[in-house]
Design an enzyme around this catalytic site. Structure first.
Site, short mmCIF file in Angstrom:
data_model
loop_
_atom_site.label_atom_id
_atom_site.label_comp_id
_atom_site.label_asym_id
_atom_site.label_seq_id
_atom_site.Cartn_x
_atom_site.Cartn_y
_atom_site.Cartn_z
N TYR A 1 0.81 -1.10 -0.02
CA TYR A 1 0.00 0.26 0.01
C TYR A 1 0.82 1.29 -0.10
O TYR A 1 2.03 1.05 0.40
CB TYR A 1 -1.03 0.05 1.19
N PRO A 2 0.25 2.27 -0.48
CA PRO A 2 1.04 3.48 -0.47
C PRO A 2 0.57 4.38 0.50
O PRO A 2 -0.43 4.31 1.23
CB PRO A 2 0.50 4.39 -1.81
N ASN B 1 1.33 8.23 2.93
CA ASN B 1 1.59 9.79 2.97
C ASN B 1 1.95 10.08 4.57
O ASN B 1 1.17 9.62 5.29
CB ASN B 1 0.90 10.75 2.32
N HIS C 1 7.69 3.74 16.52
CA HIS C 1 7.36 3.11 15.41
C HIS C 1 8.13 1.83 15.01
O HIS C 1 7.90 0.71 14.82
CB HIS C 1 7.53 3.93 14.17
#
Ligand code: 76R
Length: 248
Positions: free
Chosen positions: A144-145, A147, A171
């Site tokens: 998946y892309p 932003n 993260h």
């Protein structure tokens, strides 16, 4: 202006999503299908050879659902090579039985948020291997892309380097819990495609994608700053499985 993250780049990436024109494929003669499959296997063999020479890597996965039937992920040294690959494939008889449904152009990227100060990352063979990775042939893929948000108070690009580092550490710590279960390849696509990154995950257990991505949603960097595009999930196709998928 806040300090830009430094990035290291490796191989260029093309995620090439295709669907099969099942009607045309079914109506083709046995002979036409055999020629098409021969060509396809010729290409798969060529790509495997490039990978064996460590000049790039290719992985082929089916896609579950209606977004595509299969996906070919190529990594190569240059954008020209990716272009040649897709064009050569488009000229095959097999490709005339498929239609392109989606593609994504990016480059393998590592950022310096977790880098050890004072060391030259390109002297570190582990880092070099991560920039030019041989794609795992694990059972499942998830692509998946993504932003990072630029919206009012939630603007990633206005945060200080220290704040971004702190969040990226958190993260990374979540990600590390999935070591051995999920392999991630982050590809940067600023200037190359419609989103800022492509996220490609591999696992032998597809459920781990859901677990990992869900856990990350609660982490500030995803909860506050991540926007996502379409998700694609699928199953590994070796030559035999690909032939089976195409069997009429
Ligand atoms: O490179 C490293 O392993 C160091 C830590 C790390 C960085 C810098 C890391 C670890 N990631 C980094 C950067 Mn990641 N990652 C994603 C997603 O779905 C979501 O919520 C986000 C999509 C997943 C699932 C994931 C998994 N990561 C990035 C970047 C670039 C950010 C930037 O530069 O601003 C993005 C877009 C991104 C997104 N990450 C890990 C994982 C996993 C599993 C790890 C641990 C890897 C390991 O330690 O082996």
């Amino acid at each position: 202006m806040s300090e830009a993250a430094q990035t290291l780049e490796g191989w260029y990436a093309l995620h090439d999503f295709r669907s099969v024109d099942w009607t045309a494929w079914r109506l083709a003669t046995e002979q036409e299908r055999a020629t098409a499959l021969d060509e396809l296997h010729g290409f798969l063999a060529q790509w495997a050879e490039v990978e064996a020479q460590k000049n790039g890597s290719t992985a082929v996965y089916s896609i579950v659902g209606q977004k595509a039937d299969f996906m070919i992920m190529h990594l190569r040294e240059t954008l020209e090579e990716l272009n040649e690959l897709e064009t050569a494939f488009n000229k095959t008889t097999f490709a005339s039985f498929t239609y392109p449904v989606h593609s994504y152009v990016s480059i393998v990227e590592l950022s310096n948020y977790m880098a050890q100060p004072g060391s030259d990352p390109l002297e570190n063979p582990e880092i070099v291997a991560r920039l030019k990775p041989i794609l795992p042939k694990w059972k499942h893929i998830c692509f998946y892309p993504m932003n990072k948000r630029r919206d009012g108070n939630d603007n990633w690009y206005m945060l200080s380097m220290d704040d971004r580092k702190t969040m990226m550490r958190s993260h990374g710590m979540i990600g590390r819990k999935y070591a051995g279960k999920v392999k991630q390849i982050i590809t940067g696509s600023v200037g190359f495609d419609n989103w800022e990154w492509g996220v490609t995950l591999f696992s032998d257990d597809a459920l781990q994608f859901k677990k990992l991505i869900y856990e990350m949603r609660f982490d500030e960097v995803s909860a506050r700053f991540a926007d996502f595009g379409d998700f694609y999930v699928g199953n590994f196709l070796d030559n035999e499985k690909f032939a089976h998928l195409l069997k009429i």
